[in-house]
Design a protein around this motif. Structure first.
Motif, mmCIF file in Angstrom:
data_model
loop_
_atom_site.group_PDB
_atom_site.id
_atom_site.type_symbol
_atom_site.label_atom_id
_atom_site.label_comp_id
_atom_site.label_asym_id
_atom_site.label_seq_id
_atom_site.Cartn_x
_atom_site.Cartn_y
_atom_site.Cartn_z
ATOM 1 N N ARG A 290 5.219 -17.101 40.264
ATOM 2 C CA ARG A 290 4.894 -18.349 39.581
ATOM 3 C C ARG A 290 4.393 -19.324 40.644
ATOM 4 N N PRO A 291 3.637 -20.350 40.236
ATOM 5 C CA PRO A 291 3.020 -21.218 41.240
ATOM 6 C C PRO A 291 4.051 -22.040 41.983
ATOM 7 N N VAL A 292 4.233 -21.701 43.261
ATOM 8 C CA VAL A 292 5.244 -22.371 44.079
ATOM 9 C C VAL A 292 4.577 -23.272 45.119
ATOM 10 N N ALA A 293 3.433 -22.830 45.633
ATOM 11 C CA ALA A 293 2.844 -23.538 46.774
ATOM 12 C C ALA A 293 1.333 -23.653 46.599
ATOM 13 N N ARG A 294 0.754 -24.574 47.361
ATOM 14 C CA ARG A 294 -0.698 -24.800 47.293
ATOM 15 C C ARG A 294 -1.167 -25.467 48.577
ATOM 16 N N VAL A 295 -2.310 -25.012 49.096
ATOM 17 C CA VAL A 295 -2.901 -25.663 50.269
ATOM 18 C C VAL A 295 -4.012 -26.573 49.753
ATOM 19 N N PRO A 296 -3.762 -27.894 49.666
ATOM 20 C CA PRO A 296 -4.759 -28.777 49.037
ATOM 21 C C PRO A 296 -5.900 -29.103 49.999
ATOM 22 N N GLN A 297 -7.120 -29.029 49.495
ATOM 23 C CA GLN A 297 -8.283 -29.383 50.323
ATOM 24 C C GLN A 297 -8.418 -30.902 50.377
ATOM 25 N N LEU A 298 -8.962 -31.392 51.478
ATOM 26 C CA LEU A 298 -9.206 -32.821 51.630
ATOM 27 C C LEU A 298 -10.342 -33.243 50.693
ATOM 28 N N ALA A 299 -10.158 -34.412 50.016
ATOM 29 C CA ALA A 299 -11.182 -34.913 49.089
ATOM 30 C C ALA A 299 -12.495 -35.161 49.826
ATOM 31 N N ILE A 300 -13.600 -34.962 49.136
ATOM 32 C CA ILE A 300 -14.917 -35.139 49.763
ATOM 33 C C ILE A 300 -15.118 -36.579 50.233
ATOM 34 N N HIS A 301 -14.472 -37.536 49.561
ATOM 35 C CA HIS A 301 -14.594 -38.955 49.948
ATOM 36 C C HIS A 301 -14.006 -39.219 51.329
ATOM 37 N N LEU A 302 -13.083 -38.351 51.759
ATOM 38 C CA LEU A 302 -12.449 -38.525 53.068
ATOM 39 C C LEU A 302 -13.029 -37.558 54.101
ATOM 40 N N ASP A 303 -14.057 -36.815 53.712
ATOM 41 C CA ASP A 303 -14.687 -35.826 54.598
ATOM 42 C C ASP A 303 -16.160 -35.713 54.201
ATOM 43 N N ARG A 304 -16.888 -36.832 54.379
ATOM 44 C CA ARG A 304 -18.244 -36.957 53.819
ATOM 45 C C ARG A 304 -19.221 -35.908 54.339
ATOM 46 N N GLY A 305 -18.980 -35.391 55.536
ATOM 47 C CA GLY A 305 -19.950 -34.453 56.120
ATOM 48 C C GLY A 305 -19.680 -33.000 55.767
ATOM 49 N N VAL A 306 -18.653 -32.749 54.953
ATOM 50 C CA VAL A 306 -18.193 -31.364 54.803
ATOM 51 C C VAL A 306 -19.284 -30.414 54.298
ATOM 52 N N ASN A 307 -20.115 -30.881 53.381
ATOM 53 C CA ASN A 307 -21.119 -29.970 52.819
ATOM 54 C C ASN A 307 -22.286 -29.723 53.774
ATOM 55 N N LEU B 100 -10.210 -18.522 55.996
ATOM 56 C CA LEU B 100 -9.244 -19.612 55.769
ATOM 57 C C LEU B 100 -9.561 -20.447 54.526
ATOM 58 N N ASN B 101 -10.855 -20.778 54.338
ATOM 59 C CA ASN B 101 -11.190 -21.683 53.229
ATOM 60 C C ASN B 101 -10.810 -21.104 51.869
ATOM 61 N N SER B 102 -10.744 -19.754 51.795
ATOM 62 C CA SER B 102 -10.492 -19.140 50.486
ATOM 63 C C SER B 102 -9.064 -19.376 50.003
ATOM 64 N N TRP B 103 -8.198 -19.880 50.889
ATOM 65 C CA TRP B 103 -6.808 -20.122 50.476
ATOM 66 C C TRP B 103 -6.590 -21.546 49.953
ATOM 67 N N LEU B 104 -7.646 -22.354 49.980
ATOM 68 C CA LEU B 104 -7.492 -23.746 49.553
ATOM 69 C C LEU B 104 -7.465 -23.844 48.025
ATOM 70 N N ASP B 105 -6.658 -24.755 47.539
ATOM 71 C CA ASP B 105 -6.624 -25.114 46.116
ATOM 72 C C ASP B 105 -6.359 -23.911 45.211
ATOM 73 N N ARG B 106 -5.498 -23.042 45.648
ATOM 74 C CA ARG B 106 -5.071 -21.929 44.786
ATOM 75 C C ARG B 106 -3.583 -22.054 44.506
ATOM 76 N N ASP B 107 -3.190 -21.621 43.318
ATOM 77 C CA ASP B 107 -1.764 -21.592 42.978
ATOM 78 C C ASP B 107 -1.168 -20.341 43.601
ATOM 79 N N LEU B 108 -0.181 -20.525 44.452
ATOM 80 C CA LEU B 108 0.313 -19.415 45.277
ATOM 81 C C LEU B 108 1.748 -19.028 44.920
ATOM 82 N N GLY B 109 1.965 -17.735 44.806
ATOM 83 C CA GLY B 109 3.312 -17.185 44.679
ATOM 84 C C GLY B 109 3.769 -16.632 46.026
ATOM 85 N N ILE B 110 4.939 -16.001 46.032
ATOM 86 C CA ILE B 110 5.528 -15.497 47.286
ATOM 87 C C ILE B 110 6.000 -14.059 47.068
#
Ligand code: ZN
Length: 431
Positions: free
Chosen positions: A149-166, A121-131
């Motif tokens: 062409r870039p139509v869609a994107r699954v944006p990852q949550l900023a690290i500031h809003l998910d401090r424990g992610v790493n 799942l994580n590999s689909w984050l922050d990529r420019d996606l076509g259809i």
């Protein structure tokens, strides 16, 4: 390059051809259609399942949705002549657009998606996606669609809003966290449908099977240009190798056996479908060919008993950062040839008999080969191989190009191994 490195022999045009197949096959429907086009260009004749097969072509191709079967019949074959079969799959894990995808939340327009297969799942984050995929209009007409062409994107949550992610790892809920944005402002009901109609010049799209795909094209990477990065390496590498091998071998027909490739859809979701390996497609085509040659049901069974199948699906190369996940004696390396996959519990169909046949093909093609066995404490995947062996009783060997990042939106393999696999398959078909 030091003496322990294998000599790089991959012809750049073969790698370029593979890259163009990967880039142009963003959905199983495109993978099957591109394979069909290549075979037609090479002189194969298209056959329809719905027609009577009075005049069966020597070199034929048949497409059913995201699946394809192509064959070259042995000249002067008897009804019980066996087949040398290559099997692979056209589908890859991805995100697919739901039938009623229009969503609007907090100033964003979003598309509802369904997770197809075992997506990393994580590999689909922050990529420019076509259809890409197929769209059916109300009259049942099917159109292949590719919006590159870039139509869609699954944006990852900023690290500031998910401090424990790493430290604690990224947890993604497939319903909540994978919904891509595809615009801002207000969404209306039917937005996606009318946008799609305009993009594809289809008057009234009624149903669709559409995959999101990463727009970044396949690339040769590494300081020594020895690696290939792309989406869908699993398992378009094997589809490409099988098609190319059948075309290359078709210039010299075999008198010993027929040659056939089967590219199934839906392997990543268990193969239980009309175009999947658990469906009747292969069995029906084999029976119709034998019947066309004047054979009885007894001849069909004799033909199957003379047949062999190479089930080609990518293998796990040993990951340098996680080498403990492999059995040390059976850990495939990149650019050292296709791996023969063994599992005593029959998750792979390889037997001593079928492994011998493929290893001999590698030797005939002067291609190295390796062996993969998973750790006893690590469950092992499966392929279409055991399904073919179980359904048809055909001796089957599971093999595959070693790769990293399997089921990521962008995977990694060596540039030599796809060509090694193709060359081994040419030798296998030509034996
Ligand atoms: Zn696969």
């Amino acid at each position: 390059m030091n003496a322990t490195n294998p000599v790089r022999t991959s012809p750049p045009e073969a790698v370029g051809d593979l890259m163009s197949y990967l880039d142009s096959s963003a959905s199983p429907f495109h993978a099957a259609d591109n394979a069909r086009q290549r075979l037609l260009t090479a002189g194969f004749t298209e056959v329809d399942r719905r027609d009577p097969w009075h005049e069966l072509p020597q070199c034929g191709v048949l497409v059913q949705a995201g699946a394809l079967i192509a064959w070259q019949l042995a000249p002067e074959a008897s009804a019980s002549t066996g087949f040398r079969i290559i099997g692979a799959h056209t589908d890859s894990p991805c995100l697919r657009i739901k039938p009623r995808p229009d969503l609007q939340r907090h100033g964003w327009r979003q598309l509802g998606v369904e997770v197809y297969g075992g997506v990393l799942l994580n590999s689909w984050l922050d990529r420019d996606l076509g259809i890409a995929g197929r769209v059916l209009s109300h009259d049942g007409h099917s159109t292949l669609v590719e919006i590159r062409r870039p139509v869609a994107r699954v944006p990852q949550l900023a690290i500031h809003l998910d401090r424990g992610v790493n430290d604690q790892g990224l947890r993604l809920d497939p319903q909540q966290h994978l919904t891509p944005v595809w615009g801002s402002g207000r969404a209306g009901n039917g937005d996606f449908e009318s946008w799609l109609a305009q993009e594809c010049s289809i008057d009234a799209p009624s149903w669709w099977e559409l995959c999101l795909f990463d727009l970044q094209p396949a690339a040769v990477i590494g300081a020594d240009a020895s690696l290939l990065a792309s989406g869908r390496l699993d398992n378009l590498v094997s589809c490409w190798a099988g098609i190319d091998a059948l075309i290359a071998a078709s210039n010299a027909p075999s008198t010993q056996h027929h040659r056939l490739i089967v590219l199934n859809d839906h392997e990543e979701v268990g193969s239980q479908s009309a175009s999947g390996a658990s469906g009747p497609l292969l069995e029906q085509v084999l029976e119709r060919i034998v019947t066309h040659l004047g054979g009885s049901r007894d001849d069909l069974f004799r033909s199957l008993a003379h047949s062999v199948c190479v089930s080609a699906d990518n293998a796990h190369a040993v990951h340098p950062n996680y080498s403990e996940r492999h059995d040390p004696e059976h850990a495939p390396l990149v650019n050292r040839g296709p791996a023969i996959k063994i599992n005593s519990n029959q998750r792979y169909a390889t037997s001593a008999e079928s492994a011998t046949i493929f290893e001999q093909a590698c030797r005939d093609a002067s291609v190295p080969s390796q062996v993969f066995v998973s750790r006893n404490n690590m469950p092992c995947g499966s392929t279409i191989g055991p399904l073919t062996a179980t359904r048809l009783g055909i001796a089957t060997v599971d093999v595959g190009v070693p790769q990293l990042s399997m089921h990521s939106a962008r995977e990694l393999c060596g540039i030599d191994d796809p060509v090694h696999l193709r060359d081994a398959l040419i030798a296998y078909l030509s034996a």
